[in-house]
Design a protein around this motif. Structure first.
Motif, mmCIF file in Angstrom:
data_model
loop_
_atom_site.group_PDB
_atom_site.id
_atom_site.type_symbol
_atom_site.label_atom_id
_atom_site.label_comp_id
_atom_site.label_asym_id
_atom_site.label_seq_id
_atom_site.Cartn_x
_atom_site.Cartn_y
_atom_site.Cartn_z
ATOM 1 N N ASN A 23 1.859 -10.084 4.699
ATOM 2 C CA ASN A 23 2.855 -9.188 4.093
ATOM 3 C C ASN A 23 4.246 -9.367 4.688
ATOM 4 O O ASN A 23 5.229 -9.541 3.962
ATOM 5 N N LYS A 24 4.320 -9.330 6.015
ATOM 6 C CA LYS A 24 5.624 -9.269 6.665
ATOM 7 C C LYS A 24 6.204 -10.641 6.977
ATOM 8 O O LYS A 24 7.420 -10.839 6.870
ATOM 9 N N TYR A 25 5.335 -11.582 7.368
ATOM 10 C CA TYR A 25 5.861 -12.904 7.738
ATOM 11 C C TYR A 25 5.994 -13.828 6.531
ATOM 12 O O TYR A 25 7.014 -14.477 6.346
ATOM 13 N N LEU A 26 4.950 -13.862 5.690
ATOM 14 C CA LEU A 26 4.949 -14.773 4.539
ATOM 15 C C LEU A 26 5.505 -14.138 3.274
ATOM 16 O O LEU A 26 5.885 -14.845 2.340
ATOM 17 N N GLY A 27 5.491 -12.792 3.206
ATOM 18 C CA GLY A 27 6.039 -12.118 2.030
ATOM 19 C C GLY A 27 5.072 -11.961 0.873
ATOM 20 O O GLY A 27 5.487 -11.678 -0.249
ATOM 21 N N LEU A 28 3.765 -12.095 1.122
ATOM 22 C CA LEU A 28 2.757 -11.901 0.080
ATOM 23 C C LEU A 28 2.254 -10.470 0.149
ATOM 24 O O LEU A 28 1.775 -10.027 1.188
ATOM 25 N N GLU A 29 2.339 -9.732 -0.949
ATOM 26 C CA GLU A 29 2.039 -8.300 -0.924
ATOM 27 C C GLU A 29 0.571 -8.005 -1.241
ATOM 28 O O GLU A 29 0.250 -7.139 -2.042
ATOM 29 N N ASN A 30 -0.331 -8.724 -0.607
ATOM 30 C CA ASN A 30 -1.751 -8.485 -0.840
ATOM 31 C C ASN A 30 -2.266 -7.358 0.050
ATOM 32 O O ASN A 30 -1.558 -6.828 0.910
ATOM 33 N N GLY A 31 -3.545 -6.991 -0.157
ATOM 34 C CA GLY A 31 -4.144 -5.898 0.593
ATOM 35 C C GLY A 31 -5.055 -6.390 1.699
ATOM 36 O O GLY A 31 -4.860 -7.482 2.241
#
Length: 283
Positions: free
Chosen positions: A180-188
């Motif tokens: 989420n924070k480093y790569l920017g992928l908003e998965n769960g």
């Protein structure tokens, strides 16, 4: 150190390769090589449900990622890969910053992301690792959560050499921080939860709103039969031949945004405007 049972033949062959590669890279004795094993996963129910606080189902399979490593003598990280060319070199005392351009994401990003997640959670990293990471040919970016397996493997290795004792629940959040924070992928939390919490011979149910797992055992067979690999079903993995690096694609995050917009509209219509915009809050 390992998380689950792997295919015995695969494990034996890959362990030998991984250990020998680490010896070659580091110059250390083979008996000094440590291994983190992280399985791939399947999810009968899960796509775009976990980041909406839903209930998902998952199982790990007996193939995955092996990371062989030894502690470095200082803070340097030196890594090679069985799937990708090049050598990673950086230091764990270098401050890692989130990637601002998805096109810059590559296999090095997950190692740096693990350092970023630990740094931002307040853990003290003094030692790096010298290692070799290898997955199953053709199964990277194939929908089996190889990225989460890689991220968790790096977390476990860094924690091991720095004498950090971190629970599976906390490692789920650390892996989520990588994505989420480093790569920017908003998965769960589906992928790291499946990898870190699954049990052999059962289906894992994860309530993503409460982050609490429960398990359904395959009771049709005895425990001894299950341990011998006899399960009352077979799993078919149908690979399309298309591979997707989700952090580089905007489609996944677009669908997450659409889910949040749907949640906002439904919550507004039901008079629950103050609730967070996830679909689970509308039920």
């Amino acid at each position: 150190m390992a998380i689950c049972s792997f295919n015995i033949l695969f494990l034996a062959l890959q362990l030998d390769i991984v250990r020998k590669k680490v010896v070659e890279i580091s110059g250390r004795d083979e008996c000094d090589v440590r291994v983190a094993a992280c399985p791939y996963r399947i999810c009968p129910l899960g796509a775009h449900i976990d980041h909406q606080g839903g209930i998902v189902m998952a199982m790990t399979i007996n193939y995955g990622v092996l990371l062989g490593f030894v502690p470095s003598n200082d803070s340097e990280v030196l890594l090679q890969s069985g799937q990708f060319e090049g050598v990673i070199r950086f230091r764990v005392d270098d401050l890692q910053k989130p990637i601002d351009n998805p096109e810059n994401i590559n296999w090095e990003s997950y190692a740096r992301g693990a350092v970023y997640a630990l740094q931002n959670s307040g853990y003290d990293l003094r030692k790096g690792v010298i290692g070799y990471i290898s997955g199953v040919k053709g199964l990277d970016s194939s929908g089996l959560s190889s990225s989460a397996a890689v991220g968790i493997a790096y977390l476990l290795a860094l924690e091991n050499v720095n004498d950090l004792v971190i629970s599976s629940v906390d490692n789920i959040q650390l892996d989520k921080s990588i994505e989420n924070k480093y790569l920017g992928l908003e998965n769960g939390i589906l992928d790291p939860s499946a990898i870190l919490l699954s049990r052999y011979g059962c289906l894992t149910f994860m309530d993503c709103k409460t982050a609490s797992p429960s398990y359904v055992y395959f009771s049709e067979l005895s425990k001894s039969q299950q341990l011998q690999g006899q399960l009352p079903f077979k799993i078919l993995l149908a690979l399309s031949g298309l591979q997707h690096n989700l952090p580089k694609k905007c489609g996944y995050n677009t669908r997450v945004f659409e889910c949040k917009e749907a949640a906002r509209a439904l919550l507004h219509a039901s008079g629950c405007e103050e609730a967070s915009n996830i679909l689970r809050n509308g039920t």
